[in-house]
Write an enzyme that holds these catalytic residues in place. Structure first.
Site, PDB file in Angstrom:
ATOM      1  N   GLY A 592       0.824  -1.199   0.000  1.00 14.40           N
ATOM      2  CA  GLY A 592       0.000   0.000   0.000  1.00 14.40           C
ATOM      3  C   GLY A 592       0.856   1.245   0.000  1.00 14.40           C
ATOM      4  N   ASP A 714      -8.156   9.657  13.366  1.00 16.48           N
ATOM      5  CA  ASP A 714      -8.422   9.152  12.016  1.00 16.48           C
ATOM      6  C   ASP A 714      -8.947   7.721  12.068  1.00 16.48           C
ATOM      7  OD1 ASP A 714      -8.631   9.342   9.279  1.00 16.48           O
ATOM      8  OD2 ASP A 714      -6.559   8.776   8.888  1.00 16.48           O
TER       9      ASP A 714
END
EC number: 2.7.11.1
Length: 943
Positions: A592, A714
């Site tokens: 990623g 987050d």
């Protein structure tokens, strides 16, 4: 002489030589064995009449007629042992237990093949100082129940590097428990039983990170904190009964195999941590005769509990019953003082207005807190501000430090605050003119801080008692680090030289306990020995501290170094090692990408998978480097079963890399939104509920149970990782900011993902713990509906999940509610009822005003009440006592007593990947951070 005659002569001479050698070898052991026979008064059932000792009863020899085993157990033998036993150089097992042998244990040094020495329950009078010398193969030693003269455990124990079981109970040992029982010196030690001796002092911090499974230290003079237990993650049973240990029970959430916990008859204080109560492996707990505070804990039905009423300082005798809010507040105040025994002795019952030392009430309201000259240390808890009727606070003439909390200025009835003659520092907060503030005798008042290395021995004021404490020792360490780090920065040049020296020394130093890698100069280092899924990290050979490690930081820029230093117990790994395991950071290994770097999959030579997050010079600005260091700082402090664990990191020139464990089941986002594409099955409601509870527990720790409050900022499904057991772990702490002491909010730039941002955070940038509550509410909505927080495929008025959810909830339409549920969830009456409760909870979490949202503890309580708790169904066949712990407690105790021969409680004889999110660049995340980790080691869990 002919060649044939010469050959025959040589053959005969060879045979004679071999015969002579064999006779000499046999004769060596024969002489010693005859000495042993003469020294012992053998009973009639022991036949040692044969001229050849190898044919004696209970004696075994190898093919060369060397004695390898002597096993005379429970024969009623008297006499002494000869002084020449050490000449039996091939001896592997010496067992003479349960006899009447007396005199000194002879010098056995140099028996390098000896694996088992069992002499327990005899009449031996002394132990040789070099008992363990040269015993490199020794695995088991049992000397318990012998009337030795007082002796100290010798340093030569360190030479027994293969030692697994050491039982020295009731052996007249004096002195302190030595540091060398740590994992560095004795890496294989699993059972350590030293009960009923004269040991004193504190538990060595070197116990942290060891493989010890059974620890018995009953009936001695040991004292101090038991905080190190929280980092002994392999523990199965621990018994510290009858000592003088003090302070709180630490967080034990990392001890996932713990079955027996016995701390009876000590001076422990503080609240019993929820992490102990919720351990699914626990079968027996004994807390009687301490000064434990707060509510009486309520353990599961499968746990045998010994908590005698009125033998602690609990607020009530009813397990699980909540304390009066005034009691909770005062216990929180005591926490900031390190839970002193003198307060715990007095502060009993559920009414602080009745005979509580230092407390004065009027009409049921606490008006005076007078702790003058109580020898208190630690800090002032902001919780004092909850006692809104306070008129006088007198903390003069103690050893308190830190700042005066701003929260005290909210006390509208306060008239006097006396903190004179302590060690407070900083600018005092501004009180009303009607308040008399006395600060004389504080040398550092008005200054930035004291010229000391420690702020307070007690737990930080920002933590709460409800979830338990990790003890004063841990807080002291945390405080020390804050002071030490700036000093280290000031002498960085010198530290570089020291770091280089350490690296060179580490390369030369040998570690016999490590297993050398055949392919390179590496070792296999166990990360979490108590875990079922052991993660092994391949790093360069080094001199690693056990457990605590060094809290300072230094770095050598040498590219040749494989490992730089150990910081807070974590591994600093060379760039070359990481290049090797990631195939030189190849494209094929990318898992990623995020705003600050790329995450690669790595595979060690033993097959262990890891995830490596790399931030190269092109993306590491000064700001990025700050983010990186902040991430390290935060991660190293996180110890919880539902939070990410950092395995190691690398700083090499412009390279910045973090190493995480590999999570085979990937992210919640994959399972919730992309299960079809990835060939997975949809999550059922039970699994979704369990994941929600795991996340809530992890974030609850961040908010209220850590030493200081952390805010994630987050939370989203791609930052929730799943292990093979589908248990969830919260990741991505790169955006976390450490909240100021005693406060729960900070003002900073907006960083998060749209759709999960609380409205006040998105508009003003002001962040509190309530922004995480909002984000979790959105996640709950996603779990219920199967929809994304922002879904462009939906009609325009339904793109935003929260807005659409509120509209459905406001309609109070039963059909609309059921239609909103993810169609992949199988519904029955119980499931619908459960979803209704979570639906309501999600709505509260996403309330527009922060004060209308619940705190994380409430969320945990709601979710846990809906979750079916796991209960043990099988008895471990390897149970050290051979006892079925599913039997009723009286039967267990009876069998335990029969085994031990005691009348008291038992004694001691006999995802895709971590650190990555979507492969797609996520512009809505500011910035995207790692989203995969595995079980953490030595957790500091409150749940």
């Amino acid at each position: 002489m002919s060649n044939s005659h010469l050959g025959t002569l040589c053959f005969i001479i060879s045979l004679l030589g071999l015969a002579n050698f064999s006779l000499s070898q046999t004769g060596l052991d024969d002489s010693t064995m005859q000495s042993l026979k003469s020294s012992l008064n053998l009973t009639s059932d022991v036949d040692w009449s044969n001229p050849n000792p190898c044919k004696w009863q209970s004696v075994q020899c190898d093919g060369s007629n060397r004695v390898t085993k002597i096993q005379l157990k429970q024969k009623g033998i008297r006499g002494t042992l000869p002084t020449n036993l050490q000449s039996l150089s091939e001896l592997v097992i010496l067992e003479l237990f349960l006899n009447r042998i007396s005199g000194p244990i002879p010098d056995l040094s140099g028996l390098s093949r000896l694996q088992t020495l069992n002499l327990h329950d005899n009449l031996f009078t002394s132990v040789p100082k070099n008992l363990f010398s040269g015993m490199s193969s020794l695995q088991e030693m049992y000397l318990e129940n012998n009337p030795f003269d007082p002796w100290v455990i010798p340093d030569t124990v360190k030479e027994a590097t293969s030692l697994q079981n050491l039982t020295l109970s009731n052996c007249s040992i004096i002195g302190k428990i030595p540091d060398f029982f740590g994992s560095q010196s004795l890496p294989s030690l699993t059972n350590l039983k030293l009960s009923q001796n004269g040991l004193e002092g504190e538990l060595p911090m070197s116990f942290a990170g060891t493989s010890i499974q059974s620890l018995f230290l009953n009936g001695q003079k040991l004292n101090g904190s038991i905080s190190v237990l929280g980092n002994m993650t392999s523990l199965v049973e621990v018994s510290l009964q009858g000592n003088q240990f003090s302070g709180p029970i630490p967080d034990l959430s990392g001890l996932v195999s713990l079955r027996v916990f016995n701390v009876r008859e000590n001076q422990l204080t503080g609240v019993v941590p929820q992490s102990l109560v919720s351990l699914s492996s626990l079968t027996t707990v004994n807390l009687t005769n301490n000064y434990l505070q707060g509510p009486t804990p309520l353990f599961g039905k499968s746990v045998g509990v010994d908590i005698v009423n009125n033998m602690n300082s609990f607020c009530t005798n009813v397990a699980g019953e909540a304390c009066d809010p005034r009691v909770d507040t005062l216990v929180s105040v005591a926490e900031s003082f390190g839970y002193p025994v003198k307060l715990a002795e007095s502060w009993k019952g559920n009414n602080p207005c009745v005979n509580w030392v230092g407390i004065t009430c009027s009409g049921g309201n606490i008006t005076v807190v007078n702790m003058r000259k109580q020898d208190l240390s630690g800090t002032i808890s902001p919780s004092l501000a909850k006692l809104t009727s306070l008129e006088t606070i007198n903390l003069a003439d103690n050893k308190l430090s830190g700042h005066i909390p701003d929260e005290l200025t909210t006390l509208s009835k306060l008239r006097l605050l006396d903190v004179s003659n302590n060690d407070f520092y900083g600018i005092p907060p501004k009180f009303r003119d009607t308040v008399t503030l006395v600060t004389e005798g504080n040398a550092n008042m008005g200054k930035n801080g004291p010229n000391k290395t420690s702020d307070a021995p007690g737990a930080s004021p920002g933590s709460k008692p409800s979830g338990g404490s990790d003890g004063s020792e841990t807080s002291k360490k945390s405080s020390n680090v804050k002071i030490i780090v700036p000093v280290v920065g000031g002498v960085v040049g010198a530290l570089c030289l020291v770091g280089l020296g350490v690296c060179l020394y580490a390369k030369k130093r040998k570690r016999p306990a490590r297993v050398q890698s055949p392919s390179s100069n590496m070792v296999i280092h166990p990360h979490h020995s108590g875990d079922n899924d052991d993660i092994k990290l391949t790093v360069a050979a080094s001199s690693l501290n056990s457990g605590g490690g060094s809290d300072s930081y230094s770095h050598s820029g040498s590219a040749a170094s494989d490992i730089h230093v150990v910081e807070a117990g974590n591994l600093v790994i060379s760039i070359q090692v990481l290049r090797n395991v990631t195939n030189n950071f190849s494209e094929e290994n990318i898992l990623g990408r995020g705003g600050f770097g790329t995450v690669y999959k790595g595979e060690l030579h033993d097959g262990t998978k890891i995830a490596v997050k790399r931030m190269e010079s092109s993306v590491v600005s000064d700001k990025g480097l700050t983010e990186f260091k902040s991430e390290i700082t935060v991660l190293t402090k996180m110890r919880h079963r539902h939070l990410v664990a950092l395995l190691g990191y690398c700083l090499d020139g412009n390279e910045r890399l973090l190493v995480y464990e590999y999570m085979p089941q990937g992210t919640l986002s994959q399972h919730l939104f992309h299960w079809k594409e990835e060939g997975r099955k949809p999550l059922d409601w039970t699994r979704r509920l369990a994941i929600a509870l795991d996340v809530a527990r992890g974030v609850e720790y961040l908010h209220t149970l850590a030493h200081q409050s952390f805010i994630h900022r987050d939370l989203k499904p791609s930052n929730i990782l799943l292990g093979d057991d589908m248990r969830a772990k919260v990741s991505d702490f790169g955006l976390v900011r450490l909240a100021p002491d005693g406060k729960y909010s900070i003002e900073t730039r907006v960083a998060g993902t749209f759709g999960y941002l609380a409205p006040e955070y998105a508009v003003t940038g002001r962040v509190t713990t309530k922004v995480d509550i909002f984000s979790l509410g959105v996640i709950l909505m996603e779990l219920i509906t199967g929809r994304k927080a922002l879904d462009e495929t939906q009609p325009e008025d339904s793109v935003h999940l929260v807005t659409w959810f509120r509209r459905v909830a406001a309609s109070k339409d039963e059909n609309a509610f059921k239609n909103a549920i993810d169609p992949n969830i199988s519904l029955d009456d119980d499931t619908v009822a459960s979803i209704e409760k979570v639906w309501e909870l999600a709505g509260h979490c996403c309330a527009r005003e922060p004060y209308q949202r619940p705190d994380m503890a409430h969320i945990v309580n709601v979710l846990s009440s809906l979750t079916v708790q796991w209960k043990p169904t099988e008895t471990d066949p390897d149970d050290v006592y051979g006892i079925d712990y599913d039997m009723p407690l009286p039967q267990v105790l009876k069998k335990w007593q029969a085994f031990e021969g005691l009348s008291q409680t038992a004694d001691d004889s006999g995802s895709s990947s971590s650190a990555y999110g979507s492969k797609d660049n996520t512009q809505t995340s500011i910035p995207t951070r790692p989203s995969g980790f595995a079980d953490s080691f030595t957790s500091v869990d409150g749940r």
